[in-house]
Design an enzyme around this catalytic site. Structure first.
Site, PDB file in Angstrom:
ATOM      1  N   CYS A  75       0.829  -1.148   0.111  1.00  0.00           N
ATOM      2  CA  CYS A  75      -0.037   0.008  -0.038  1.00  0.00           C
ATOM      3  C   CYS A  75       0.823   1.339   0.203  1.00  0.00           C
ATOM      4  O   CYS A  75       1.193   1.710  -1.068  1.00  0.00           O
ATOM      5  CB  CYS A  75      -1.039  -0.160   1.318  1.00  0.00           C
ATOM      6  SG  CYS A  75      -2.459   1.077   1.001  1.00  0.00           S
ATOM      7  N   ARG A  93      -2.389   7.315  -6.223  1.00  0.00           N
ATOM      8  CA  ARG A  93      -2.616   7.213  -4.823  1.00  0.00           C
ATOM      9  C   ARG A  93      -4.161   7.303  -4.415  1.00  0.00           C
ATOM     10  O   ARG A  93      -4.761   8.143  -5.381  1.00  0.00           O
ATOM     11  CB  ARG A  93      -1.635   8.520  -4.019  1.00  0.00           C
ATOM     12  CG  ARG A  93      -1.944   8.373  -2.710  1.00  0.00           C
ATOM     13  CD  ARG A  93      -0.764   9.440  -2.206  1.00  0.00           C
ATOM     14  NE  ARG A  93      -0.993   9.352  -0.790  1.00  0.00           N
ATOM     15  CZ  ARG A  93      -1.558  10.742  -0.198  1.00  0.00           C
ATOM     16  NH1 ARG A  93      -1.469  11.630  -1.359  1.00  0.00           N
ATOM     17  NH2 ARG A  93      -1.533  10.975   0.975  1.00  0.00           N
ATOM     18  N   HIS A 123      -2.922  -5.596   1.454  1.00  0.00           N
ATOM     19  CA  HIS A 123      -2.591  -5.658   3.056  1.00  0.00           C
ATOM     20  C   HIS A 123      -2.596  -7.172   3.355  1.00  0.00           C
ATOM     21  O   HIS A 123      -3.401  -7.404   4.239  1.00  0.00           O
ATOM     22  CB  HIS A 123      -3.137  -4.813   4.027  1.00  0.00           C
ATOM     23  CG  HIS A 123      -3.147  -3.361   3.912  1.00  0.00           C
ATOM     24  ND1 HIS A 123      -1.807  -2.393   4.318  1.00  0.00           N
ATOM     25  CD2 HIS A 123      -3.923  -2.645   3.183  1.00  0.00           C
ATOM     26  CE1 HIS A 123      -2.290  -1.404   3.821  1.00  0.00           C
ATOM     27  NE2 HIS A 123      -3.268  -1.140   3.382  1.00  0.00           N
ATOM     28  N   GLU A 138      -0.397  -8.707   5.362  1.00  0.00           N
ATOM     29  CA  GLU A 138      -0.173  -8.397   6.920  1.00  0.00           C
ATOM     30  C   GLU A 138      -1.582  -8.429   7.645  1.00  0.00           C
ATOM     31  O   GLU A 138      -1.318  -8.683   9.035  1.00  0.00           O
ATOM     32  CB  GLU A 138       0.613  -7.369   7.207  1.00  0.00           C
ATOM     33  CG  GLU A 138       0.061  -5.770   7.400  1.00  0.00           C
ATOM     34  CD  GLU A 138       0.129  -5.467   5.885  1.00  0.00           C
ATOM     35  OE1 GLU A 138       0.058  -5.916   4.745  1.00  0.00           O
ATOM     36  OE2 GLU A 138      -0.167  -4.057   6.059  1.00  0.00           O
TER      37      GLU A 138
END
Lengths: 305, 200
Positions: free
Chosen positions: B81, B110, B180, B182
């Site tokens: 990201c 972005r 993401h 994670e």
């Protein structure tokens, strides 16, 4: 724990899930969120390295000084701030005022703060935050209060402190209290968690989750009275995952420099050499009010339950 | 090198989640905030966070030059990201003073999918990551609008209005995702990166 009810088994993208809402707060960790009242201040905050701005009509110090009923900001002002910066924009709704929250969601704000800094709209119920796509942050003075807000759908918690004072003592009290109560839960045998849930006035499943993980299931920031880089660093060392600064920046002598210093101090909160360096030459901090001198009915932290 | 040491750039963002995912994937994971700490790692993760903030702090704490140098020397880097934005040679809808490490020859936009109310979960196919589709979490995420000749597109969104959007790329030892991994507990992307770092 109620999740967003939309099906997530197919190939269609799903918005507004608990994971997306809580994940947004995870991305703000280690950062500083600054109160701003216009586009010009929002730009100063972004230039200084803020991870987000909080759009509101008057900073807490002015709300305190001027009195009266304090409400959601004018949509034009919020639009102006959204236009001015590329970082996330948060805005405050009154406790229980679900229509202000609906309006903020419609404006496209990235996070709603259901905030005790504004005058409560409902003295019994908070907003049902599961009903929204936009995520919410709520204040808490202790673990039970934090868990009740999470039960209602809050995706981020901030310790309340006492907004608009420049006095950090209540922020430390609330942060220590929340962390202490989490540590206590983690030390309890499983069969005592039922009574612990009763005492915390929070659902057993959530209490059990906190006891096992040793942390809240959402990000925990600090707020209310942070005025210096040292204040921000102390709150980080006490276990905050990030910092809200309200009146502390734009009520100070040199906002841009102070804002940048607080950002650096938050990242290097455990390095006194960096903290000493960034604390130099900042000029006047906000004047401040001792929380002890504020009469009980005017303490904002006691709003919400 | 059986157990590579991987740093996570710990200036701001979801550092803890990346450290946990890397540890789970068999790396010795540690935070990096200073040039000296960078010297001790075999690879680096740039986490999710606010790219404008991270870009500023990289300059203030004098990490830009050392990281650029390590990238030029071939250090494996993975960005998720904000980390993807930091690895792009060109950023659209960023701040004028925002600077990345000019690692991957690509143009990223972005907040391309919209504001937070548009953040979403969706399936993604990733080439080179075994085990089928990947359930991805996108938070105010960027997408890739252009890639240079040396860049391999390894992931695209497979359904919905954002279908076909490029959300994962690799150029040599540099890896980037818009989403993401994670946050989802699926270790495959981190395992892929740890393997990349181990064999680099």
């Amino acid at each position: 724990m109620p999740e967003n009810t939309a099906s997530n088994t197919g190939s269609a993208p799903v918005v507004g899930t608990a994971r997306v809402k809580r994940g947004m707060a995870e991305m703000l960790k280690g950062g500083v969120i600054m109160d701003v009242v216009n586009a010009e201040q929002a730009k100063i905050a972004e230039d200084a390295g803020a991870v987000a701005v909080m759009a509101l009509e008057r900073v807490p110090a002015d709300i305190r000084a001027q009195g009266g009923v304090s409400r959601m900001s004018d949509p034009d002002m919020i639009d102006g701030i959204i236009e001015a910066v590329s970082i996330p924009v948060m805005a405050k709704a009154r406790i229980g005022h679900f229509v202000e929250a609906q309006i903020l969601q419609s404006l496209g704000v990235d996070y709603v703060d259901e905030s005790e800094v504004l005058t409560p709209a409902d003295y019994a119920n908070h907003i049902d935050k599961w009903a929204f796509t936009v995520p919410f942050v709520c204040g808490a003075t202790n673990l039970g209060e934090a868990l009740r807000r999470i039960t209602e759908g809050a995706a981020m918690i901030r310790s309340k402190g006492e907004a608009g004072t420049g006095d950090v003592s209540n922020a430390t009290t609330h942060m220590r209290k929340i962390r202490q109560e989490i540590r206590r839960l983690s030390s309890l045998p499983a069969d005592e968690l039922y009574v612990a849930a009763k005492e915390l006035q929070a659902p057993y499943e959530l209490v059990k989750e906190v006891a096992e993980s040793g942390k809240l299931p959402v990000v925990l920031f600090t707020a209310g009275g942070i005025a210096t880089p040292a204040d921000a660093a102390m709150m980080m060392q006490l276990g905050a995952e990030g910092v809200f600064v309200g009146s502390g920046i734009f009520k100070a002598g040199n906002p841009a420099q102070r804002a940048a210093a607080i950002v650096k101090a938050t990242t290097f909160h455990d390095d006194p050499d960096v903290l000493a360096k960034v604390s130099r030459g900042l000029g006047e901090a906000m004047v401040g009010i001792n929380v002890d001198e504020i009469p009980q009915p005017h303490r904002l932290a006691e709003r919400g339950w | 090198m059986s157990r590579p040491t991987i740093g996570v750039l710990a200036l701001q963002g979801d550092v803890r989640e990346h450290l946990a995912a890397l540890t789970g994937a068999g790396a010795d994971a540690r935070p990096v905030r200073r040039p000296g700490e960078l010297d001790a790692v075999d690879g680096l993760v740039i986490p999710g966070g606010e790219s404008t903030t991270i870009s500023k702090l990289v300059d203030i704490f004098e990490l830009r030059e050392p990281i650029d140098k390590r990238i030029a020397d071939g250090m494996p880097v993975y960005g998720s990201c904000a980390g993807m934005i930091m690895l792009a040679t060109e950023v659209l809808d960023g701040r004028a003073d925002q600077r990345g490490f000019a690692g991957i020859d690509m143009t990223v936009r972005r907040n391309a999918f919209g504001r937070q109310v548009d953040s979403f979960e969706a399936p993604v196919e990733i080439t080179g990551v075994p085990g089928g589709g990947f359930h991805a979490v996108f938070i105010r995420a960027p997408w890739v609008e252009r890639v240079g000749a040396g860049v391999e597109v390894i992931g695209t969104v497979t359904g919905g209005p954002a279908a076909e959007r490029i959300v994962a790329v690799r150029q040599g030892n540099l890896l980037a995702t818009s989403f993401h991994p994670e946050l989802t507990g699926d270790p495959r992307v981190h395992a892929y990166f740890v393997e990349l770092a181990r064999t680099a």
